[in-house]
Design a protein around this motif. Structure first.
Motif, PDB file in Angstrom:
ATOM      1  N   LYS B  71      15.784  93.372  64.779  1.00  0.00           N
ATOM      2  CA  LYS B  71      16.121  92.302  63.740  1.00  0.00           C
ATOM      3  C   LYS B  71      15.376  91.144  63.664  1.00  0.00           C
ATOM      4  O   LYS B  71      14.862  90.655  62.622  1.00  0.00           O
ATOM      5  N   GLU B  75      12.793  89.201  60.942  1.00  0.00           N
ATOM      6  CA  GLU B  75      12.657  87.780  60.395  1.00  0.00           C
ATOM      7  C   GLU B  75      11.502  87.362  60.371  1.00  0.00           C
ATOM      8  O   GLU B  75      11.054  86.407  59.529  1.00  0.00           O
ATOM      9  N   HIS B  78       9.736  88.416  57.395  1.00  0.00           N
ATOM     10  CA  HIS B  78      10.452  87.742  56.200  1.00  0.00           C
ATOM     11  C   HIS B  78       9.633  86.388  56.135  1.00  0.00           C
ATOM     12  O   HIS B  78       9.266  85.923  54.948  1.00  0.00           O
ATOM     13  N   ASP B 129      23.628  86.168  57.962  1.00  0.00           N
ATOM     14  CA  ASP B 129      22.584  87.141  57.157  1.00  0.00           C
ATOM     15  C   ASP B 129      23.436  87.484  55.745  1.00  0.00           C
ATOM     16  O   ASP B 129      22.908  87.602  54.971  1.00  0.00           O
ATOM     17  N   GLU B 158      17.430  93.267  54.800  1.00  0.00           N
ATOM     18  CA  GLU B 158      18.519  92.367  55.145  1.00  0.00           C
ATOM     19  C   GLU B 158      19.763  93.245  55.700  1.00  0.00           C
ATOM     20  O   GLU B 158      20.632  92.838  56.372  1.00  0.00           O
ATOM     21  N   HIS B 161      20.680  94.081  58.796  1.00  0.00           N
ATOM     22  CA  HIS B 161      21.157  92.872  59.791  1.00  0.00           C
ATOM     23  C   HIS B 161      22.619  92.489  59.663  1.00  0.00           C
ATOM     24  O   HIS B 161      23.362  92.156  60.582  1.00  0.00           O
TER      25      HIS B 161
HETATM   26 FE   LIG Z   1      18.306  88.630  58.383  1.00  0.00          FE
END
Ligand SMILES: [Fe+2]
Ligand SMILES: [Fe+2]
Lengths: 96, 317
Positions: B71, B75, B78, B129, B158, B161
């Motif tokens: 996870k 991120e 992202h 999230d 996501e 998550h």
């Molecule tokens: Fe996330």
């Protein structure tokens, strides 16, 4: 702008599976092509999104100018006879 | 074309829901607003790794550890997708980092709260999230192409998550009394800051109208917040946890929950830098950046050397 120490920018293209074209996935920074491919693997294929990666330094990409789209694509505008739907066939002709 | 006709052409594309791409003409304000919004979002992903990264070594099992690691790695991804999208608007990565490190740029205030127990990993995944997804899904159809494409990628990633967070909460809430209490305590601490993630109320959010017109924002802060409350309250029931809001009440007429007042004073105070962890987060980030400098420099020097060697070999051949 300050980017004197920045690693160069690379564009990443990924073939998602055998038989398909490489497609632009995004960009990233890396010191050289080897690192660019490794980083592309980590950034863009964490879920098996690819079987092949291309990287190209962004400065080597040449692009058409959107403000000249009118004149650039003009030669194709009036040539609808390039499409199969332009032609009328008798109904009896089934598969063509 | 004159500036006026450029503007007209742009407005026309926006009205017809056509995507704007990096080389298209765009108004300065549109560009500036996008750079601010996308980079703030990128900074949030990067700083957002810190409160969770801090629990990776203490995750209670190998499974939880692998999941949390994946996870946090997402991120980071992202952040990178979003920085690249911002760079297509003409800023450099170094400029963006400078803005973050100097405190000039903001990131989501939620990451200025501490993660005290393992249950916080559950609450963050489920609520933080969850709220992020609410915010982000409409942005998959935002008007700026590189941003929209980055958001599609982000949103796809996501959903795991949120699920892993909910799963942690579910396990704890079905566990021992101590574990259940731990889950409730984390819920109590993260609920209100999660509601603040949608930003100030519409009446005090001057950018909203212009941003909605530009399709940089697709729903207002209050609309998204209400949507989040309505789905999350139902999920809390499944967990058997109590929403920490005495004024929460189903409103039959609106078909939505009414909720208590948000402490906006606390929100602005954290935005201004006085949250429990603002200082610590920024310092950790700057330290990581500064201590990585020799690696970045060495990689660059090595690449330079290899390039020269290659050129020499080509000349000799
Ligand atoms: Fe996330
Ligand atoms: Fe994220």
């Amino acid at each position: 702008m300050n980017n004197k120490n920045e690693w160069p920018l690379w564009e990443v293209f990924i073939r998602s599976k055998a038989g398909l074209d490489h497609k632009h996935a995004g960009s990233l920074h890396a010191a050289d092509e080897k690192m660019a491919i490794e980083n592309a693997r980590d950034v863009y294929t964490r879920r098996q999104e690819g079987v092949s990666i291309w990287v190209v330094e962004s400065k080597h990409i040449h692009a058409s100018d959107p403000d000249e789209s009118g004149s650039l694509y003009d030669p194709a505008n009036d040539k609808i006879y390039r499409h199969p739907t332009f032609y009328n066939l008798p109904e009896e002709v089934k598969y063509m | 074309m004159t500036v006026h006709s450029f503007q007209e052409h742009f407005d026309n594309l926006i009205d017809r829901e056509i995507t704007i791409e990096p080389k298209d003409w765009m108004p300065d304000d549109y560009r500036k607003t996008l750079i601010r919004q996308i980079s703030q979002h990128a900074h949030s992903e990067i700083i957002g790794m810190l409160p969770e990264g801090n629990w990776i070594t203490r995750a209670p099992s190998l499974r939880r550890k692998s999941v949390l690691l994946a996870k946090v790695q997402d991120e980071a991804g992202h952040g990178l997708y979003l920085y690249s999208a911002a760079e297509t608007l003409g800023v450099t990565r170094d400029d963006l980092y400078d803005q973050l490190h100097s405190g000039k740029a903001k990131y989501s205030s939620i990451f200025n709260y501490p993660t005290l127990t393992w249950a916080d990993m559950g609450a963050i995944g489920w609520l933080v999230d969850g709220a992020a997804i609410m915010n982000q899904v409409p942005l998959c159809r935002t008007s700026y192409g590189p941003y929209a494409r980055a958001m599609v990628r982000v949103c796809k990633e996501e959903s795991f998550h949120q699920r892993q967070g909910f799963e942690i909460m579910l396990t704890l809430s079905k566990g021992t009394e101590v574990q259940r209490k731990m889950a409730q305590d984390a819920f109590n601490r993260w609920w209100w800051p999660s509601l603040m993630m949608f930003g100030p109320p519409d009446a005090e959010s001057p950018h909203t109208e212009q941003s909605v017109r530009w399709r940089i924002k697709r729903m207002t802060n209050d609309e998204l917040r209400q949507k989040f409350i309505d789905v999350t309250v139902e999920q809390a029931k499944i967990l058997g946890l109590t929403v920490p809001d005495k004024n929460l009440k189903w409103n039959e007429e609106r078909g939505s929950y009414d909720s208590g007042a948000i402490n906006w004073e606390e929100f602005w105070n954290v935005v201004k830098g006085n949250g429990p962890c603002n200082k610590q987060r920024l310092e950790t980030r700057k330290k990581a950046w500064d201590e990585g400098k020799w690696v970045r420099d060495a990689a660059m020097a090595n690449a330079e050397k290899r390039k020269q060697r290659k050129e020499k070999a080509a000349q000799a051949a």
